[in-house]
Design a protein around this motif. Sequence first.
Motif, PDB file in Angstrom:
ATOM      1  N   ALA A  71     -35.811 -36.729 -32.976  1.00  0.00           N
ATOM      2  CA  ALA A  71     -34.992 -35.751 -33.685  1.00  0.00           C
ATOM      3  C   ALA A  71     -33.658 -36.276 -34.184  1.00  0.00           C
ATOM      4  O   ALA A  71     -32.923 -35.538 -34.841  1.00  0.00           O
ATOM      5  CB  ALA A  71     -34.744 -34.537 -32.779  1.00  0.00           C
ATOM      6  N   ASP A  72     -33.305 -37.517 -33.887  1.00  0.00           N
ATOM      7  CA  ASP A  72     -32.035 -38.055 -34.376  1.00  0.00           C
ATOM      8  C   ASP A  72     -32.149 -38.437 -35.846  1.00  0.00           C
ATOM      9  O   ASP A  72     -33.235 -38.756 -36.349  1.00  0.00           O
ATOM     10  CB  ASP A  72     -31.645 -39.296 -33.570  1.00  0.00           C
ATOM     11  CG  ASP A  72     -31.109 -38.950 -32.199  1.00  0.00           C
ATOM     12  OD1 ASP A  72     -30.110 -38.220 -32.133  1.00  0.00           O
ATOM     13  OD2 ASP A  72     -31.697 -39.409 -31.195  1.00  0.00           O
ATOM     14  N   ALA A  73     -31.000 -38.437 -36.528  1.00  0.00           N
ATOM     15  CA  ALA A  73     -30.942 -38.873 -37.921  1.00  0.00           C
ATOM     16  C   ALA A  73     -30.799 -40.388 -37.946  1.00  0.00           C
ATOM     17  O   ALA A  73     -29.693 -40.929 -37.850  1.00  0.00           O
ATOM     18  CB  ALA A  73     -29.769 -38.211 -38.640  1.00  0.00           C
ATOM     19  N   LEU A  74     -31.921 -41.097 -38.043  1.00  0.00           N
ATOM     20  CA  LEU A  74     -31.947 -42.558 -38.012  1.00  0.00           C
ATOM     21  C   LEU A  74     -32.250 -43.111 -39.402  1.00  0.00           C
ATOM     22  O   LEU A  74     -32.770 -42.401 -40.263  1.00  0.00           O
ATOM     23  CB  LEU A  74     -33.006 -43.040 -37.017  1.00  0.00           C
ATOM     24  CG  LEU A  74     -32.820 -42.600 -35.564  1.00  0.00           C
ATOM     25  CD1 LEU A  74     -33.980 -43.101 -34.709  1.00  0.00           C
ATOM     26  CD2 LEU A  74     -31.494 -43.082 -34.994  1.00  0.00           C
ATOM     27  N   PRO A  75     -31.951 -44.394 -39.646  1.00  0.00           N
ATOM     28  CA  PRO A  75     -32.239 -44.988 -40.954  1.00  0.00           C
ATOM     29  C   PRO A  75     -33.739 -44.987 -41.256  1.00  0.00           C
ATOM     30  O   PRO A  75     -34.569 -45.106 -40.342  1.00  0.00           O
ATOM     31  CB  PRO A  75     -31.718 -46.424 -40.814  1.00  0.00           C
ATOM     32  CG  PRO A  75     -30.749 -46.384 -39.689  1.00  0.00           C
ATOM     33  CD  PRO A  75     -31.253 -45.339 -38.753  1.00  0.00           C
ATOM     34  N   PRO A  76     -34.113 -44.866 -42.531  1.00  0.00           N
ATOM     35  CA  PRO A  76     -35.535 -44.870 -42.891  1.00  0.00           C
ATOM     36  C   PRO A  76     -36.269 -46.126 -42.426  1.00  0.00           C
ATOM     37  O   PRO A  76     -37.466 -46.068 -42.137  1.00  0.00           O
ATOM     38  CB  PRO A  76     -35.508 -44.787 -44.423  1.00  0.00           C
ATOM     39  CG  PRO A  76     -34.191 -44.187 -44.763  1.00  0.00           C
ATOM     40  CD  PRO A  76     -33.238 -44.644 -43.708  1.00  0.00           C
ATOM     41  N   ALA A  77     -35.561 -47.256 -42.333  1.00  0.00           N
ATOM     42  CA  ALA A  77     -36.215 -48.506 -41.928  1.00  0.00           C
ATOM     43  C   ALA A  77     -36.796 -48.432 -40.523  1.00  0.00           C
ATOM     44  O   ALA A  77     -37.675 -49.232 -40.175  1.00  0.00           O
ATOM     45  CB  ALA A  77     -35.222 -49.664 -42.012  1.00  0.00           C
ATOM     46  N   LEU A  78     -36.330 -47.497 -39.707  1.00  0.00           N
ATOM     47  CA  LEU A  78     -36.837 -47.390 -38.339  1.00  0.00           C
ATOM     48  C   LEU A  78     -38.137 -46.610 -38.241  1.00  0.00           C
ATOM     49  O   LEU A  78     -38.821 -46.684 -37.223  1.00  0.00           O
ATOM     50  CB  LEU A  78     -35.793 -46.727 -37.442  1.00  0.00           C
ATOM     51  CG  LEU A  78     -34.489 -47.483 -37.206  1.00  0.00           C
ATOM     52  CD1 LEU A  78     -33.675 -46.797 -36.118  1.00  0.00           C
ATOM     53  CD2 LEU A  78     -34.750 -48.922 -36.829  1.00  0.00           C
ATOM     54  N   ALA A  79     -38.478 -45.847 -39.270  1.00  0.00           N
ATOM     55  CA  ALA A  79     -39.673 -44.996 -39.184  1.00  0.00           C
ATOM     56  C   ALA A  79     -40.932 -45.798 -38.849  1.00  0.00           C
ATOM     57  O   ALA A  79     -41.693 -45.382 -37.954  1.00  0.00           O
ATOM     58  CB  ALA A  79     -39.852 -44.214 -40.483  1.00  0.00           C
ATOM     59  N   PRO A  80     -41.215 -46.937 -39.512  1.00  0.00           N
ATOM     60  CA  PRO A  80     -42.433 -47.669 -39.141  1.00  0.00           C
ATOM     61  C   PRO A  80     -42.434 -48.130 -37.688  1.00  0.00           C
ATOM     62  O   PRO A  80     -43.480 -48.102 -37.024  1.00  0.00           O
ATOM     63  CB  PRO A  80     -42.420 -48.867 -40.106  1.00  0.00           C
ATOM     64  CG  PRO A  80     -41.595 -48.421 -41.267  1.00  0.00           C
ATOM     65  CD  PRO A  80     -40.537 -47.546 -40.672  1.00  0.00           C
ATOM     66  N   LEU A  81     -41.269 -48.552 -37.166  1.00  0.00           N
ATOM     67  CA  LEU A  81     -41.208 -48.986 -35.773  1.00  0.00           C
ATOM     68  C   LEU A  81     -41.495 -47.830 -34.827  1.00  0.00           C
ATOM     69  O   LEU A  81     -42.250 -47.961 -33.870  1.00  0.00           O
ATOM     70  CB  LEU A  81     -39.823 -49.553 -35.466  1.00  0.00           C
ATOM     71  CG  LEU A  81     -39.483 -50.940 -36.014  1.00  0.00           C
ATOM     72  CD1 LEU A  81     -38.046 -51.287 -35.701  1.00  0.00           C
ATOM     73  CD2 LEU A  81     -40.419 -51.987 -35.435  1.00  0.00           C
ATOM     74  N   ILE A  82     -40.885 -46.689 -35.093  1.00  0.00           N
ATOM     75  CA  ILE A  82     -41.059 -45.536 -34.212  1.00  0.00           C
ATOM     76  C   ILE A  82     -42.500 -45.047 -34.240  1.00  0.00           C
ATOM     77  O   ILE A  82     -43.087 -44.721 -33.200  1.00  0.00           O
ATOM     78  CB  ILE A  82     -40.088 -44.416 -34.621  1.00  0.00           C
ATOM     79  CG1 ILE A  82     -38.644 -44.843 -34.343  1.00  0.00           C
ATOM     80  CG2 ILE A  82     -40.401 -43.109 -33.897  1.00  0.00           C
ATOM     81  CD1 ILE A  82     -37.604 -43.939 -34.941  1.00  0.00           C
ATOM     82  N   LEU A  83     -43.096 -45.021 -35.423  1.00  0.00           N
ATOM     83  CA  LEU A  83     -44.435 -44.439 -35.560  1.00  0.00           C
ATOM     84  C   LEU A  83     -45.549 -45.377 -35.126  1.00  0.00           C
ATOM     85  O   LEU A  83     -46.709 -44.977 -35.099  1.00  0.00           O
ATOM     86  CB  LEU A  83     -44.646 -43.993 -37.013  1.00  0.00           C
ATOM     87  CG  LEU A  83     -43.716 -42.853 -37.468  1.00  0.00           C
ATOM     88  CD1 LEU A  83     -43.964 -42.504 -38.929  1.00  0.00           C
ATOM     89  CD2 LEU A  83     -43.877 -41.622 -36.582  1.00  0.00           C
ATOM     90  N   THR A  84     -45.221 -46.621 -34.771  1.00  0.00           N
ATOM     91  CA  THR A  84     -46.249 -47.484 -34.174  1.00  0.00           C
ATOM     92  C   THR A  84     -46.512 -47.104 -32.723  1.00  0.00           C
ATOM     93  O   THR A  84     -47.507 -47.531 -32.139  1.00  0.00           O
ATOM     94  CB  THR A  84     -45.833 -48.964 -34.232  1.00  0.00           C
ATOM     95  OG1 THR A  84     -44.574 -49.125 -33.552  1.00  0.00           O
ATOM     96  CG2 THR A  84     -45.708 -49.449 -35.664  1.00  0.00           C
ATOM     97  N   GLY A  85     -45.613 -46.323 -32.122  1.00  0.00           N
ATOM     98  CA  GLY A  85     -45.791 -45.878 -30.748  1.00  0.00           C
ATOM     99  C   GLY A  85     -46.407 -44.495 -30.688  1.00  0.00           C
ATOM    100  O   GLY A  85     -46.905 -43.960 -31.684  1.00  0.00           O
ATOM    101  N   PRO A  86     -46.343 -43.859 -29.519  1.00  0.00           N
ATOM    102  CA  PRO A  86     -46.991 -42.551 -29.342  1.00  0.00           C
ATOM    103  C   PRO A  86     -46.207 -41.369 -29.895  1.00  0.00           C
ATOM    104  O   PRO A  86     -46.716 -40.243 -29.859  1.00  0.00           O
ATOM    105  CB  PRO A  86     -47.129 -42.440 -27.821  1.00  0.00           C
ATOM    106  CG  PRO A  86     -46.054 -43.301 -27.276  1.00  0.00           C
ATOM    107  CD  PRO A  86     -45.881 -44.425 -28.243  1.00  0.00           C
TER     108      PRO A  86
END
Length: 674
Positions: free
Chosen positions: A396-411
């Motif tokens: 739910a944090d406002a993070l940079p778009p570049a982090l989305a692929p890293l986050i979504l590789t997990g659960p």
Amino acid sequence: MAPGRPAPAALFRSLLFCALVGACLLLLLGGCARRAPHAAPPAASGLPRADPGYLQWLERQSMLGQAPELAAQVSGTERLWHNSGEAVRVPVLLRAAPNWLSLDGSSLAASRPLFAALGAARLPEKLPALGLEGLFLAPVGERADIWTAESPDGGATDDSRRPAAPASLTPDPAWGNAEDFGRLAAMAEEAGVQLGGELIPAATGLGPDFILQARQVPRFAGTYAMISVPPEAWGDLPEARGEWDCRPLDAAGVARLAERGLLPPALLRDRLHWAAPSGWAATGEVRGADGQLRRWVYRHGPHVLAPVLHWQDPTGRARRIFSAASIRQTGLEGQTLTGLRFEALMGLDVAPDGTGAAAGAAGEAPLERAALAPGLEALDEAAREIHRYGGWALQADALPPALAPLILTGPVDFTRDAATPSAAARALLTGDTAPLAGLLRAALAEGVDQSRLARGPLGEGGLGPEAEGETPATLALRALGLPASPPAGTADGRTLREACLFVLGWRIGLPGLAFLSPQELTGALAPQGGGEGLTPVWETASGHAGTAQALRLAFGTLAEQEGKPDSFLRAVGRLLLARKASGLALGRLVAVSGGRDGWLAALSALPEGGMWLTVGNASSKRRTLTISLPASVGSATDAAEAVPGLAPPRLGAGGRSVEVELDARQCRHVLLRH
């Protein structure tokens, strides 16, 4: 569908967890009975140590103190085996609840506690007809300002006026009690509306758990990232007027403590250019349970009254707090969607080379998971636990778009997209759609699954950080140069409405979860004379408490708009209903056009065939655009309703293009069928 997962009719909620609601209510009622610092025993008794009775009372208020009772509900039972921690069931939630109403209690005015007010208005029953299938309540936990405002020594801090973060698993009194929540949850279940909310953030408020760790109560050691400073080094700390007069350390102070070996010379986080403000702070002289005076340095989040929980500590106490919160919210209360705010843990680890160098700054290589330790590890572990209790996890944090692929590789099921709404707001203000086009094209090139993104305000006063503190109505007034309150029926009023729909259109018209707030749906404007204001949760303007503090509403309250077919609320609702019917939330972004001359088009493939086209004109003139299509289609219609005064969308020869007419600062949505 795998055995043991919840039944579809109740959005895959386990009957077992429903049976536990009664136990949950007893726990909540027990927590509500232990309220308010004014009911505490005296903090000082003349003893040369912290008062034992006061410490015992604090333990009963603490998050860690509640953890064993909550863990006992599932530990050692078959309940942990009903769902896989690795299961990612994104389509299930997107089909059932793609559109959410997001409520932040600190920004709402009501004549009674919010759980009761929402129930009295029968809000869950009204939401489906408005195209809203989810109700996201955040933050709900009791805020820490009651502890800093009434600290035992009367100390104060320079940050005492900052918004206080939650520091308790117990709901804040402004939200109400367990009975009211239970009635609201039952009403939502009957209406087919899903509930969601956030766990305690990684940077909590300064509450009982922090105070008990600083008092050197053994079972709380390691809960927060705190280090005891020996008396001979107190000269390196800022002066303090009292125990909880917490002061930030400047760079020189951090360097001196690092030379003493008390603090690391650098953290990975120190070189993350996008990280939220954070640092080290010091307490005053705190008398412990053993009678000793200590001063502590601790890691803080956005300000010094937001201490960071210590995920890496070997005692695992911070993890137990998150685990208990998950059991309560997902397992016992049956909330479907759980928000996680772990930004404060991103990069909170010692740099391997001691320099603090980490990828992610401008011009550097893409971030790796190791550069964000232990943040992604914590997100993954919390998401797995939420899955085991039958829920879905949202970063739910406002993070940079570049982090989305890293986050979504997990659960993690969903991650927040704060950049797209921000770029849409900037496009309205400037007439420049190039930044928005760049974001969408970059996501398309990187293969980001748009259906796993969540857009819109999550708490934060009903406005996400992407809005920079302004509602769509306020942004629209600035962009259009209109007076503070144009009448709704005038040409200016219609122009304002279309400009607001432009801003909201870039979350409604893309795949993924869409969140909207009462501030956005009512056209909330800055209060007269400036300052902060409140939005009525549902009632008419004369029917809620705190009318003098109410925000001005360009479109009227939700109650006033509900019965008007031509209201802004109903116009948004028709778009949301079309969004759900088409399955756009499950769609796939396939093409982005424009980005120059103030216009932009995004084309998404729908899961059952056909496409959804979102076209925006941020310029100040009417224009007709011709959008090329990747495949031939047989029909083109407005997704929700015809736009007055504009020609319907027209297909070109062979159905390989579509012509769309738009007014200035307008967004239009077109359904394309084969």
